[in-house]
Design a protein around this motif. Structure first.
Motif, mmCIF file in Angstrom:
data_model
loop_
_atom_site.group_PDB
_atom_site.id
_atom_site.type_symbol
_atom_site.label_atom_id
_atom_site.label_comp_id
_atom_site.label_asym_id
_atom_site.label_seq_id
_atom_site.Cartn_x
_atom_site.Cartn_y
_atom_site.Cartn_z
ATOM 1 N N HIS A 58 -3.155 -0.848 2.598
ATOM 2 C CA HIS A 58 -2.846 -2.081 3.310
ATOM 3 C C HIS A 58 -2.129 -1.781 4.614
ATOM 4 O O HIS A 58 -1.704 -0.658 4.878
ATOM 5 N N LEU A 59 -1.972 -2.825 5.394
ATOM 6 C CA LEU A 59 -1.060 -2.808 6.526
ATOM 7 C C LEU A 59 -0.375 -4.156 6.565
ATOM 8 O O LEU A 59 -0.853 -5.136 5.991
ATOM 9 N N LEU A 60 0.774 -4.190 7.194
ATOM 10 C CA LEU A 60 1.533 -5.419 7.360
ATOM 11 C C LEU A 60 1.369 -5.840 8.813
ATOM 12 O O LEU A 60 1.707 -5.098 9.733
ATOM 13 N N ASP A 61 0.815 -7.042 9.028
ATOM 14 C CA ASP A 61 0.569 -7.538 10.377
ATOM 15 C C ASP A 61 1.105 -8.955 10.496
ATOM 16 O O ASP A 61 0.684 -9.843 9.754
ATOM 17 N N GLU A 64 2.054 -10.652 7.309
ATOM 18 C CA GLU A 64 1.044 -10.820 6.265
ATOM 19 C C GLU A 64 0.477 -9.460 5.873
ATOM 20 O O GLU A 64 0.411 -8.541 6.689
ATOM 21 N N ILE A 65 0.061 -9.343 4.620
ATOM 22 C CA ILE A 65 -0.513 -8.107 4.096
ATOM 23 C C ILE A 65 -2.022 -8.178 4.289
ATOM 24 O O ILE A 65 -2.663 -9.165 3.908
ATOM 25 N N ILE A 66 -2.582 -7.131 4.881
ATOM 26 C CA ILE A 66 -4.017 -7.080 5.144
ATOM 27 C C ILE A 66 -4.613 -5.924 4.338
ATOM 28 O O ILE A 66 -4.084 -4.807 4.364
ATOM 29 N N ILE A 67 -5.693 -6.212 3.631
ATOM 30 C CA ILE A 67 -6.442 -5.160 2.946
ATOM 31 C C ILE A 67 -7.913 -5.302 3.324
ATOM 32 O O ILE A 67 -8.370 -6.387 3.689
ATOM 33 N N ARG A 68 -8.629 -4.186 3.289
ATOM 34 C CA ARG A 68 -10.079 -4.218 3.512
ATOM 35 C C ARG A 68 -10.763 -4.050 2.171
ATOM 36 O O ARG A 68 -10.268 -3.370 1.287
ATOM 37 N N THR A 69 -11.918 -4.675 2.046
ATOM 38 C CA THR A 69 -12.656 -4.615 0.787
ATOM 39 C C THR A 69 -14.153 -4.654 1.058
ATOM 40 O O THR A 69 -14.587 -4.948 2.173
ATOM 41 N N GLN A 70 -14.893 -4.366 0.039
ATOM 42 C CA GLN A 70 -16.349 -4.381 0.174
ATOM 43 C C GLN A 70 -16.928 -5.689 -0.348
ATOM 44 O O GLN A 70 -16.257 -6.436 -1.044
ATOM 45 N N GLU A 71 -18.161 -5.946 -0.016
ATOM 46 C CA GLU A 71 -18.833 -7.193 -0.345
ATOM 47 C C GLU A 71 -18.775 -7.518 -1.839
ATOM 48 O O GLU A 71 -18.437 -8.610 -2.223
ATOM 49 N N GLY A 72 -19.068 -6.583 -2.706
ATOM 50 C CA GLY A 72 -19.154 -6.865 -4.135
ATOM 51 C C GLY A 72 -17.846 -6.734 -4.894
ATOM 52 O O GLY A 72 -17.835 -6.875 -6.114
ATOM 53 N N HIS A 129 -7.838 2.130 7.646
ATOM 54 C CA HIS A 129 -8.931 3.015 7.210
ATOM 55 C C HIS A 129 -8.884 3.184 5.698
ATOM 56 O O HIS A 129 -7.886 3.673 5.163
ATOM 57 N N PRO A 130 -9.950 2.766 4.999
ATOM 58 C CA PRO A 130 -9.981 2.904 3.537
ATOM 59 C C PRO A 130 -9.791 4.360 3.122
ATOM 60 O O PRO A 130 -10.235 5.271 3.804
ATOM 61 N N TRP A 131 -9.136 4.565 1.991
ATOM 62 C CA TRP A 131 -8.876 5.915 1.499
ATOM 63 C C TRP A 131 -9.890 6.341 0.458
ATOM 64 O O TRP A 131 -9.824 7.445 -0.051
ATOM 65 N N THR A 132 -10.840 5.457 0.120
ATOM 66 C CA THR A 132 -11.949 5.843 -0.753
ATOM 67 C C THR A 132 -13.246 5.678 0.023
ATOM 68 O O THR A 132 -13.303 4.939 1.012
#
Length: 165
Positions: A58-61, A64-72, A129-132
Motif C-alpha cells: 500500500h501507500l498512504l496518499d 487514504e490507503i491505496i492498494i492495487r489489485t487485479q480484475e478478478g 509497485h506490486p510485490w507479486t
C-alpha cells in the motif's frame, strides 16, 4: 515421548525470556504516520458472507490507503458490488520484533471503493509497485474512519517504577 515443553522452555508464540510487555494506545496521527512508514499490510473484507484476509502492499496518499489489485481479485469484486460509499474493510499493519515482541500495530476500519479517476490511476501506477507477479490494473482507496493502534514496549522492572514488593 511427551509433546509437552520442558519446564522453563519458552513456548511457541509465548514471551520466552524477553520479559513482560506494556502496551500504549497510539493517537490517530501517530498511527497513520506509522502506517505510512511501511509498505505491507493486510486487508480484511467479506467474501461469501465470511471474513477474508489478504496481504497487500500500500501507500498512504492524502490520508487514504491505496492498494492495487487485479480484475478478478475477491476484494475488487466486493468493492464493485457496494454502494457509492463503498464496502467496509479493515486494514492492519504492524512491525513486531519476533524475538523481543516489541513494536507497534495499527488497525484502520473504513470504507473501500475503487479508484476511477484516470489521472489518479496513472499516479498510483507510477508510485505503487506490486510485490507479486501479475497485472494489477485496478486501485482501491480506503478511507480511514476508525484508526486504532498500540505501541508495545518492554515493561519497566518494578524497581525502576518505584514500586515496592
Amino acid at each position: 515421548m511427551s509433546s509437552r515443553p520442558r519446564a522453563g522452555a519458552p513456548r511457541a508464540g509465548g514471551a520466552g525470556t524477553a520479559g513482560p510487555r506494556h502496551s500504549t494506545p497510539l493517537h490517530r496521527a501517530e498511527a497513520l504516520r506509522l502506517l505510512g512508514s511501511v509498505s505491507l499490510g493486510r486487508i480484511v473484507f467479506t467474501q461469501d458472507a465470511l471474513p477474508a484476509i489478504r496481504p497487500v502492499n500500500h501507500l498512504l496518499d492524502r490520508g487514504e490507503i491505496i492498494i492495487r489489485t487485479q480484475e478478478g481479485a475477491a476484494v475488487a469484486a466486493a468493492t464493485r458490488q457496494a454502494d457509492m460509499e463503498g464496502v467496509v474493510v479493515a486494514y492492519e499493519v504492524d512491525t513486531i520484533d519476533p524475538v523481543t515482541h516489541v513494536g507497534w500495530s495499527v488497525v484502520v476500519t473504513g470504507y473501500c471503493r475503487p479508484v476511477t479517476d484516470p489521472r489518479d490511476l496513472a499516479y498510483y501506477w507510477e508510485l505503487l509497485h506490486p510485490w507479486t507477479e501479475g497485472q494489477r490494473e485496478h486501485a482501491l482507496r480506503i478511507r480511514p474512519d476508525l484508526v486504532t493502534g498500540l505501541r508495545i514496549t518492554a515493561a519497566l522492572p518494578a524497581s525502576a517504577t518505584g514500586s515496592r514488593p
